[in-house]
Structures are given as C-alpha cells and as structure tokens.
Scaffold this motif. Structure first.
Motif, PDB file in Angstrom:
ATOM      1  N   THR A 146       0.847  -1.186   0.000  1.00 32.57           N
ATOM      2  CA  THR A 146       0.000   0.000   0.000  1.00 32.57           C
ATOM      3  C   THR A 146       0.889   1.244   0.000  1.00 32.57           C
ATOM      4  O   THR A 146       1.891   1.274   0.701  1.00 32.57           O
ATOM      5  N   ALA A 147       0.501   2.248  -0.771  1.00 36.08           N
ATOM      6  CA  ALA A 147       1.248   3.513  -0.764  1.00 36.08           C
ATOM      7  C   ALA A 147       1.090   4.188   0.598  1.00 36.08           C
ATOM      8  O   ALA A 147       0.076   3.999   1.283  1.00 36.08           O
ATOM      9  N   HIS A 148       2.101   4.951   1.006  1.00 37.19           N
ATOM     10  CA  HIS A 148       2.062   5.664   2.284  1.00 37.19           C
ATOM     11  C   HIS A 148       2.580   7.081   2.106  1.00 37.19           C
ATOM     12  O   HIS A 148       3.410   7.345   1.243  1.00 37.19           O
ATOM     13  N   ARG A 149       2.089   7.965   2.972  1.00 35.24           N
ATOM     14  CA  ARG A 149       2.651   9.313   3.084  1.00 35.24           C
ATOM     15  C   ARG A 149       3.618   9.248   4.259  1.00 35.24           C
ATOM     16  O   ARG A 149       3.294   8.701   5.311  1.00 35.24           O
ATOM     17  N   VAL A 150       4.798   9.773   4.053  1.00 38.03           N
ATOM     18  CA  VAL A 150       5.861   9.698   5.057  1.00 38.03           C
ATOM     19  C   VAL A 150       6.405  11.105   5.303  1.00 38.03           C
ATOM     20  O   VAL A 150       6.701  11.831   4.360  1.00 38.03           O
ATOM     21  N   THR A 151       6.521  11.465   6.574  1.00 39.77           N
ATOM     22  CA  THR A 151       7.093  12.743   6.963  1.00 39.77           C
ATOM     23  C   THR A 151       8.536  12.514   7.370  1.00 39.77           C
ATOM     24  O   THR A 151       8.812  11.656   8.219  1.00 39.77           O
ATOM     25  N   VAL A 152       9.457  13.244   6.761  1.00 40.08           N
ATOM     26  CA  VAL A 152      10.887  13.088   7.028  1.00 40.08           C
ATOM     27  C   VAL A 152      11.367  14.271   7.863  1.00 40.08           C
ATOM     28  O   VAL A 152      11.092  15.422   7.535  1.00 40.08           O
ATOM     29  N   SER A 153      12.079  13.973   8.950  1.00 41.39           N
ATOM     30  CA  SER A 153      12.585  15.012   9.851  1.00 41.39           C
ATOM     31  C   SER A 153      14.089  15.134   9.716  1.00 41.39           C
ATOM     32  O   SER A 153      14.809  14.142   9.832  1.00 41.39           O
ATOM     33  N   ALA A 154      14.545  16.354   9.484  1.00 38.78           N
ATOM     34  CA  ALA A 154      15.979  16.620   9.436  1.00 38.78           C
ATOM     35  C   ALA A 154      16.480  16.820  10.857  1.00 38.78           C
ATOM     36  O   ALA A 154      15.817  17.458  11.673  1.00 38.78           O
ATOM     37  N   PRO A 155      17.635  16.280  11.171  1.00 45.16           N
ATOM     38  CA  PRO A 155      18.179  16.422  12.516  1.00 45.16           C
ATOM     39  C   PRO A 155      18.763  17.812  12.759  1.00 45.16           C
ATOM     40  O   PRO A 155      19.116  18.514  11.813  1.00 45.16           O
ATOM     41  N   LYS A 156      18.840  18.181  14.000  1.00 43.81           N
ATOM     42  CA  LYS A 156      19.612  19.371  14.375  1.00 43.81           C
ATOM     43  C   LYS A 156      21.039  18.877  14.574  1.00 43.81           C
ATOM     44  O   LYS A 156      21.306  18.086  15.471  1.00 43.81           O
ATOM     45  N   VAL A 157      21.926  19.307  13.697  1.00 41.26           N
ATOM     46  CA  VAL A 157      23.304  18.812  13.721  1.00 41.26           C
ATOM     47  C   VAL A 157      24.136  19.563  14.751  1.00 41.26           C
ATOM     48  O   VAL A 157      24.942  18.987  15.458  1.00 41.26           O
ATOM     49  N   GLY A 158      23.949  20.875  14.845  1.00 40.88           N
ATOM     50  CA  GLY A 158      24.717  21.678  15.795  1.00 40.88           C
ATOM     51  C   GLY A 158      26.137  21.915  15.339  1.00 40.88           C
ATOM     52  O   GLY A 158      26.546  21.524  14.240  1.00 40.88           O
ATOM     53  N   GLY A 159      26.920  22.566  16.173  1.00 45.34           N
ATOM     54  CA  GLY A 159      28.319  22.805  15.882  1.00 45.34           C
ATOM     55  C   GLY A 159      28.567  23.686  14.670  1.00 45.34           C
ATOM     56  O   GLY A 159      29.630  23.596  14.048  1.00 45.34           O
ATOM     57  N   GLY A 160      27.592  24.527  14.296  1.00 47.90           N
ATOM     58  CA  GLY A 160      27.774  25.402  13.147  1.00 47.90           C
ATOM     59  C   GLY A 160      27.199  24.874  11.849  1.00 47.90           C
ATOM     60  O   GLY A 160      27.234  25.550  10.829  1.00 47.90           O
ATOM     61  N   TRP A 161      26.675  23.635  11.859  1.00 43.54           N
ATOM     62  CA  TRP A 161      26.073  23.040  10.669  1.00 43.54           C
ATOM     63  C   TRP A 161      24.587  23.361  10.641  1.00 43.54           C
ATOM     64  O   TRP A 161      23.934  23.427  11.674  1.00 43.54           O
ATOM     65  N   THR A 162      24.030  23.531   9.440  1.00 36.76           N
ATOM     66  CA  THR A 162      22.581  23.660   9.291  1.00 36.76           C
ATOM     67  C   THR A 162      22.096  22.655   8.250  1.00 36.76           C
ATOM     68  O   THR A 162      22.812  22.342   7.290  1.00 36.76           O
ATOM     69  N   VAL A 163      20.889  22.139   8.478  1.00 37.46           N
ATOM     70  CA  VAL A 163      20.256  21.181   7.563  1.00 37.46           C
ATOM     71  C   VAL A 163      18.856  21.694   7.271  1.00 37.46           C
ATOM     72  O   VAL A 163      18.111  22.023   8.195  1.00 37.46           O
ATOM     73  N   ARG A 164      18.498  21.773   5.993  1.00 44.11           N
ATOM     74  CA  ARG A 164      17.140  22.185   5.654  1.00 44.11           C
ATOM     75  C   ARG A 164      16.662  21.407   4.436  1.00 44.11           C
ATOM     76  O   ARG A 164      17.454  21.035   3.565  1.00 44.11           O
ATOM     77  N   SER A 165      15.369  21.194   4.401  1.00 47.52           N
ATOM     78  CA  SER A 165      14.751  20.504   3.282  1.00 47.52           C
ATOM     79  C   SER A 165      14.684  21.447   2.092  1.00 47.52           C
ATOM     80  O   SER A 165      14.427  22.639   2.247  1.00 47.52           O
ATOM     81  N   ASP A 166      14.874  20.915   0.911  1.00 49.01           N
ATOM     82  CA  ASP A 166      14.733  21.724  -0.304  1.00 49.01           C
ATOM     83  C   ASP A 166      13.266  22.004  -0.615  1.00 49.01           C
ATOM     84  O   ASP A 166      12.953  22.746  -1.527  1.00 49.01           O
ATOM     85  N   ARG A 167      12.344  21.414   0.173  1.00 45.62           N
ATOM     86  CA  ARG A 167      10.904  21.645   0.001  1.00 45.62           C
ATOM     87  C   ARG A 167      10.416  22.781   0.879  1.00 45.62           C
ATOM     88  O   ARG A 167       9.225  22.986   1.023  1.00 45.62           O
TER      89      ARG A 167
END
Length: 89
Positions: free
Chosen positions: A11-32
């Motif tokens: 069955t198809a599913h909708r999935v929510t993806v969470s980016a971690p907080k990396v810290g130490g001066g790094w940033t992570v963001r979704s391109d969406r």
C-alpha cells in the motif's frame, strides 16, 4: 543530499521526514521549504527528499558529523533512522 524512503508494503504511504539538528555550526534544511517534508511513497517503491547541508564559517576543517534523519509513516509504523556522514574537508 537525498534521503531515500523505501516502502516494502503493498500500500502507498505518506511519510514525513525530519531533518536532525546537527549543531556545531552546521545547518540542515529541506529543499521543500520549512518544516518537515511529507512525501508519497508508492507501494513497493521509493521516493527521495532533498536536503541542503551547510557548514558555517565557524566549523573547522576536517570535522565529521553523523546526522540521523527520522521518518514517520501515515499509519504510525516505525521507520528506521537513516544515518549520514558529512565532512568538511
């Protein structure tokens, strides 16, 4: 980077993806955009979510981080975390 989400269900599913907080001066963001992107993963298929990871000017060279991306399916099924290795060369 792209985080691929696989669906081994019939069955198809909708999935929510969470980016971690990396810290130490790094940033992570979704391109969406802001928040946690939600994608549709077809039955027996896969879908990808693009993330941009940036090392700020305060991050020293030759530093590694291992962010763990998390996902939650619409049926609340457990989705194993995806570990990545990022390196500032």
């Amino acid at each position: 980077m792209t985080v691929d989400v696989y669906n081994f269900d019939d069955t198809a599913h909708r999935v929510t993806v969470s980016a971690p907080k990396v810290g130490g001066g790094w940033t992570v963001r979704s391109d969406r955009g802001q928040g946690h992107p939600c994608i549709r993963v077809p039955a027996g298929g896969r879908a990808g979510v693009n993330f941009t990871i940036v090392a700020g000017s305060s991050v020293p060279r030759r530093i590694d981080r291992r962010p763990a991306f998390r996902a939650t399916a619409d049926d609340h099924a457990e989705v194993p975390a995806t570990m990545a290795l990022i390196h500032r060369g």
